[in-house]
Design an enzyme around this catalytic site. Sequence first.
Site, PDB file in Angstrom:
ATOM      1  N   LYS A 266       0.834  -1.198   0.000  1.00 43.13           N
ATOM      2  CA  LYS A 266       0.000   0.000   0.000  1.00 43.13           C
ATOM      3  C   LYS A 266       0.873   1.254   0.000  1.00 43.13           C
ATOM      4  CE  LYS A 266      -3.724  -2.051   2.828  1.00 43.13           C
ATOM      5  NZ  LYS A 266      -4.823  -1.978   1.862  1.00 43.13           N
TER       6      LYS A 266
ATOM      7  N   ARG B 245     -10.278 -11.400   2.319  1.00 38.26           N
ATOM      8  CA  ARG B 245     -11.180 -12.449   1.835  1.00 38.26           C
ATOM      9  C   ARG B 245     -10.574 -13.834   2.037  1.00 38.26           C
ATOM     10  NH1 ARG B 245     -11.168  -9.702  -3.925  1.00 38.26           N
ATOM     11  NH2 ARG B 245     -10.912  -7.988  -2.458  1.00 38.26           N
TER      12      ARG B 245
END
Length: 469
Positions: free
Chosen positions: A249, A323
């Site tokens: 990120k 996820r």
Amino acid sequence: MQVITYSNSGLLKQFGCSTALAEQLDAYAERGKVAHSQFACEPFAQISVIPTANWLSWPEGKLLVELRALLKMSSIELLLDCRLFDLQRKEHQAACQQLLILLFNHGYQLDEQQFKTTVAPSQKVTSLLLYSQSHQAEALKKLARYAFAVSKGMIDARQLADIPSDICTPEFVANTVSSVVSAYPQISVSVLDEQDIQQQGLGLLHTVGKGASNPPRMVVLRYQGAGNAAYRAYVGKGVTYDTGGYWLKSGEGMYIMKYDMCGAANVFGLLVVAAELQLPVNLVGVLMLAENMIGPDAMRPSEVATSYAGLTVEINNTDAEGRLVLADGIAYAASLAPQYIIDVATLTGAVVKALGYDLTGLMSSDQPLSTDLLQAGLDCRDEVWQLPLDQRLAGQVKSHIADLGNTPSNNAAISASAAYFLSQFCPKEVPWAHLDVSGTALWRENGYSTASGRPIPLLIQHIMNDLEK
């Protein structure tokens, strides 16, 4: 004592406030503005009159905005005028409940984390008096007790989520949760360490956490309030810090990533609320805890991992780790033969682009469960918005080398694609819903963020509505 009332001078006159001041404040509020006085308002220290229409305004929620500003003025003993609420009407009950939850949550402030060497006096409600008509009193007491219990779970979750990530590791979360729930005999807890995780076949959780010096944990909380009844299962994403892994990120994107475990924190808080209210239900909370870090052992793009459900997953993107841990948690929860499964996660930034900061994204394989969650959100003003989920998304999770890929190659329908991926780990016969709380898990004010405790009000309202059927 500070008084917060609406445009009705009768209360102020009744308590001895000067007629002239009371009428002046009323007149100002009748023009649609908040009237506030710190002078000449004996026997009160401060009086705030909020326009009558704003008390029930929704969805803009003017009352909450105005209250937050007023509550920043000082530590206060607060008298709240509740006469406007007709607690026989659902919309009034929702407004009053939301207001009380806000006020009770104001009892926790970031300075309690004790990281400041010099701490200014806390701006918090130190005592709360509720003023009502006599026929409202019993219903108001009941609602206040409920709101206090909900706020207790929210504050427990918020306090945990606000802790810096160098302290709030997977092991720390597991230990803290175990310590807090030890006060509730109805809640049992079991913790799987990194060896247990591998031995149990939780391959996706292991893959996400294997690059961190603080290894992963899975915490299973069971609240037993209904004998042998089926469990209602809740799975929480608990990535205690998310760098994005090798899909790194930006610095700006990493700043609030200690809050990537809010889903797990709020599932923990939900079980605290159930125990506080002594609800006649059985709940199981599955907290999937890991750090997504960079290192020689960290997962790499193109790896293939085997899930608890037996499906293999190609890691297309290491920043789509949430996820992965949820998939193992959902499959584990499904093995307990639950009544339904609801997962909670700060899963995608895309849901914020779609829905903003006020609405939680809902995706589900079961329309009756979705309908119930939508109604619960309206009943407590912790609202959700349903996004599509069907076979049209199947191509978004295809892989040439494994059963599934964890992200689509076309960067489309990111939130719904993530939900479709998760749906593959829940048996079709088990109702399942996914709540993406990336926008709602935080309060964002004055340039900083803090945990909000949402969607605990939604989840507990959903249970309460189910019990009333």
